[in-house]
Design a protein around this motif. Structure first.
Motif, short mmCIF file in Angstrom:
data_model
loop_
_atom_site.label_atom_id
_atom_site.label_comp_id
_atom_site.label_asym_id
_atom_site.label_seq_id
_atom_site.Cartn_x
_atom_site.Cartn_y
_atom_site.Cartn_z
N VAL A 145 41.51 -16.11 42.23
CA VAL A 145 40.30 -17.08 41.77
C VAL A 145 39.43 -16.14 40.96
O VAL A 145 38.95 -16.71 39.75
CB VAL A 145 39.57 -17.64 43.00
CG1 VAL A 145 38.41 -18.29 42.46
CG2 VAL A 145 40.51 -18.76 43.68
N PHE A 146 38.97 -15.03 41.38
CA PHE A 146 38.15 -14.22 40.46
C PHE A 146 38.55 -13.66 39.27
O PHE A 146 37.95 -13.71 38.26
CB PHE A 146 37.78 -12.72 41.60
CG PHE A 146 36.72 -11.81 40.69
CD1 PHE A 146 35.39 -12.45 40.35
CD2 PHE A 146 37.25 -10.75 40.29
CE1 PHE A 146 34.62 -11.65 39.82
CE2 PHE A 146 36.23 -9.92 39.64
CZ PHE A 146 34.85 -10.10 39.54
N ILE A 147 40.03 -13.44 39.30
CA ILE A 147 40.61 -12.89 37.83
C ILE A 147 40.97 -14.03 36.86
O ILE A 147 40.46 -13.80 35.78
CB ILE A 147 42.11 -12.44 38.28
CG1 ILE A 147 42.04 -10.75 38.93
CG2 ILE A 147 42.85 -12.06 36.86
CD1 ILE A 147 43.29 -10.54 39.44
N MET A 152 26.00 -12.32 34.90
CA MET A 152 25.69 -13.26 35.82
C MET A 152 26.52 -14.21 36.38
O MET A 152 26.95 -14.56 37.53
CB MET A 152 24.30 -14.12 35.19
CG MET A 152 23.73 -15.33 36.11
SD MET A 152 22.54 -15.96 35.23
CE MET A 152 23.25 -16.68 33.93
N ILE A 153 27.46 -14.69 35.30
CA ILE A 153 28.70 -15.72 35.74
C ILE A 153 29.79 -14.77 36.42
O ILE A 153 30.28 -15.36 37.46
CB ILE A 153 29.42 -16.22 34.36
CG1 ILE A 153 28.05 -17.08 33.92
CG2 ILE A 153 30.23 -17.22 34.60
CD1 ILE A 153 28.48 -17.44 32.45
N LEU A 154 30.05 -13.53 36.24
CA LEU A 154 30.74 -12.76 37.04
C LEU A 154 30.43 -12.41 38.39
O LEU A 154 31.26 -12.80 39.14
CB LEU A 154 31.17 -11.34 36.25
CG LEU A 154 31.98 -11.47 34.95
CD1 LEU A 154 32.12 -10.23 34.24
CD2 LEU A 154 33.37 -11.85 34.99
N ALA A 155 28.95 -12.31 38.51
CA ALA A 155 28.41 -12.01 39.90
C ALA A 155 28.70 -13.56 40.44
O ALA A 155 29.12 -13.43 41.79
CB ALA A 155 27.09 -11.67 39.58
N SER A 156 28.41 -14.56 40.00
CA SER A 156 28.40 -15.91 40.74
C SER A 156 30.20 -16.05 41.08
O SER A 156 30.26 -16.51 42.02
CB SER A 156 28.05 -17.08 39.67
OG SER A 156 26.65 -17.03 39.60
N GLY A 157 31.04 -15.63 40.13
CA GLY A 157 32.41 -15.76 40.45
C GLY A 157 32.83 -15.22 41.58
O GLY A 157 33.82 -15.27 42.27
N LEU A 158 32.40 -13.74 41.73
CA LEU A 158 32.40 -12.71 42.80
C LEU A 158 32.22 -13.34 44.09
O LEU A 158 32.82 -13.34 45.10
CB LEU A 158 31.78 -11.53 42.44
CG LEU A 158 32.01 -10.34 43.60
CD1 LEU A 158 33.52 -10.13 43.83
CD2 LEU A 158 31.32 -9.00 43.29
N ALA A 159 30.82 -14.11 43.88
CA ALA A 159 30.17 -14.58 45.26
C ALA A 159 30.92 -15.67 45.68
O ALA A 159 31.45 -15.85 47.06
CB ALA A 159 28.71 -15.02 44.95
N ILE A 160 31.37 -16.49 44.88
CA ILE A 160 32.46 -17.70 45.27
C ILE A 160 33.64 -17.20 45.83
O ILE A 160 34.26 -17.83 46.80
CB ILE A 160 32.36 -18.83 44.19
CG1 ILE A 160 33.16 -20.06 44.53
CG2 ILE A 160 33.31 -18.34 43.07
CD1 ILE A 160 32.49 -20.70 46.01
N SER A 161 34.21 -16.23 45.27
CA SER A 161 35.56 -15.75 45.70
C SER A 161 35.31 -15.08 47.14
O SER A 161 36.50 -15.35 47.92
CB SER A 161 36.05 -14.46 44.73
OG SER A 161 36.24 -14.94 43.51
N TYR A 173 37.24 -16.48 50.59
CA TYR A 173 37.92 -15.65 51.40
C TYR A 173 37.38 -15.96 52.70
O TYR A 173 38.13 -16.22 53.77
CB TYR A 173 37.82 -14.20 51.06
CG TYR A 173 38.37 -13.22 51.96
CD1 TYR A 173 39.89 -12.97 51.97
CD2 TYR A 173 37.67 -12.66 53.19
CE1 TYR A 173 40.52 -12.27 52.81
CE2 TYR A 173 38.33 -11.76 53.88
CZ TYR A 173 39.67 -11.41 53.84
OH TYR A 173 40.45 -10.64 54.71
N ALA A 174 36.19 -16.04 53.15
CA ALA A 174 35.72 -16.40 54.51
C ALA A 174 36.05 -17.41 55.03
O ALA A 174 36.22 -17.80 56.13
CB ALA A 174 34.08 -16.24 54.40
N CYS A 175 36.21 -18.59 53.95
CA CYS A 175 36.46 -20.10 54.27
C CYS A 175 37.97 -19.97 54.75
O CYS A 175 38.25 -20.56 56.00
CB CYS A 175 36.17 -21.17 53.28
SG CYS A 175 34.58 -21.41 53.03
N LEU A 176 38.79 -19.30 54.13
CA LEU A 176 40.23 -19.43 54.49
C LEU A 176 40.66 -18.47 55.70
O LEU A 176 41.22 -18.98 56.69
CB LEU A 176 41.03 -18.89 53.39
CG LEU A 176 41.21 -19.44 52.07
CD1 LEU A 176 42.06 -18.78 50.95
CD2 LEU A 176 41.59 -20.95 52.23
#
Length: 215
Positions: A48-50, A153-162, A166-169
């Protein structure tokens, strides 16, 4: 800038919606060890992050190569998101993401050959978590905030959602037991409403880009 981070992260949470991938994750990791489940979750979220990073860095260039204007892409992306949102609110199938029954046979065959790693990439990560709607939104925001600070900023948001994915899975079993199908459906509909609002905003910005006289 803080408001922008919140807005982009919220858009990622709604679009990627890891809760929608929980049942698929549980289905394909059923009977496997905890270490195997961790590996699947880690691989899926890294994918997802990549994917987010790739389209953040090269998405606008791709539009230029194809000769697609940002305004047109915003209109198309906003329309796609609106269709997804309407399906989420009506508890229908997401047109941009597969259903478990549609991929079961294919994945069963591939998992025997490539192992759980192949299942983690397709379909759990792509397109179940990051599909056409998420990719188009990444490209739109990357074009809108096309400075170094905006890209970071977008990359940081992408890392946060990734990391959130992981926590959800990893907590999929507990989450599914607590929420149940009813709870997951309610959350899905609420996210559909938020996504509908985001899609309208994207289309409005697209119209303003195509027709500057609209103000």
């Amino acid at each position: 800038m803080e408001i922008d981070i919140v807005k982009i992260t919220l858009a990622f949470v709604v679009l990627i919606n890891p809760l929608g991938a929980l049942m698929l994750f549980l289905h394909f990791t059923n009977g496997h060890s905890d270490n195997a489940k961790k590996k699947v979750a880690r691989t899926a979220c890294l994918t997802v992050f990549i994917t987010i990073s790739f389209f953040v860095l090269l998405g606008e260039l791709l539009l230029q190569v194809l000769g697609i204007s940002l305004g047109s892409f915003r209109m198309a992306g906003g329309l796609l998101l609106l269709l997804i949102a309407l399906n989420m609110m009506s508890a229908g199938n997401n047109p941009a993401k597969p259903q478990e029954k549609d991929v079961d046979d294919e994945i069963s065959e591939r998992s025997q050959v490539g192992g759980l790693a192949s299942v983690a990439v397709v379909p759990i990560a792509i397109p179940m978590m990051i599909g056409p709607g998420g990719i188009s939104t990444v490209i739109i925001y990357a074009a809108e905030y096309n400075s170094l600070a905006g890209i970071l900023m977008i990359l940081a948001s992408g890392l946060a959602i990734s990391l959130f994915c992981y926590a959800c899975l990893m907590g999929a079993g507990r989450i599914s037991k607590v929420l149940g199908n009813t709870g997951l459906n309610v959350i899905n509909r609420v996210m559909g409403i938020i996504l509908a609002a985001l899609s309208i905003e994207i289309m409005v910005n697209g119209l303003r880009t195509l027709f500057p006289q609209l103000g």
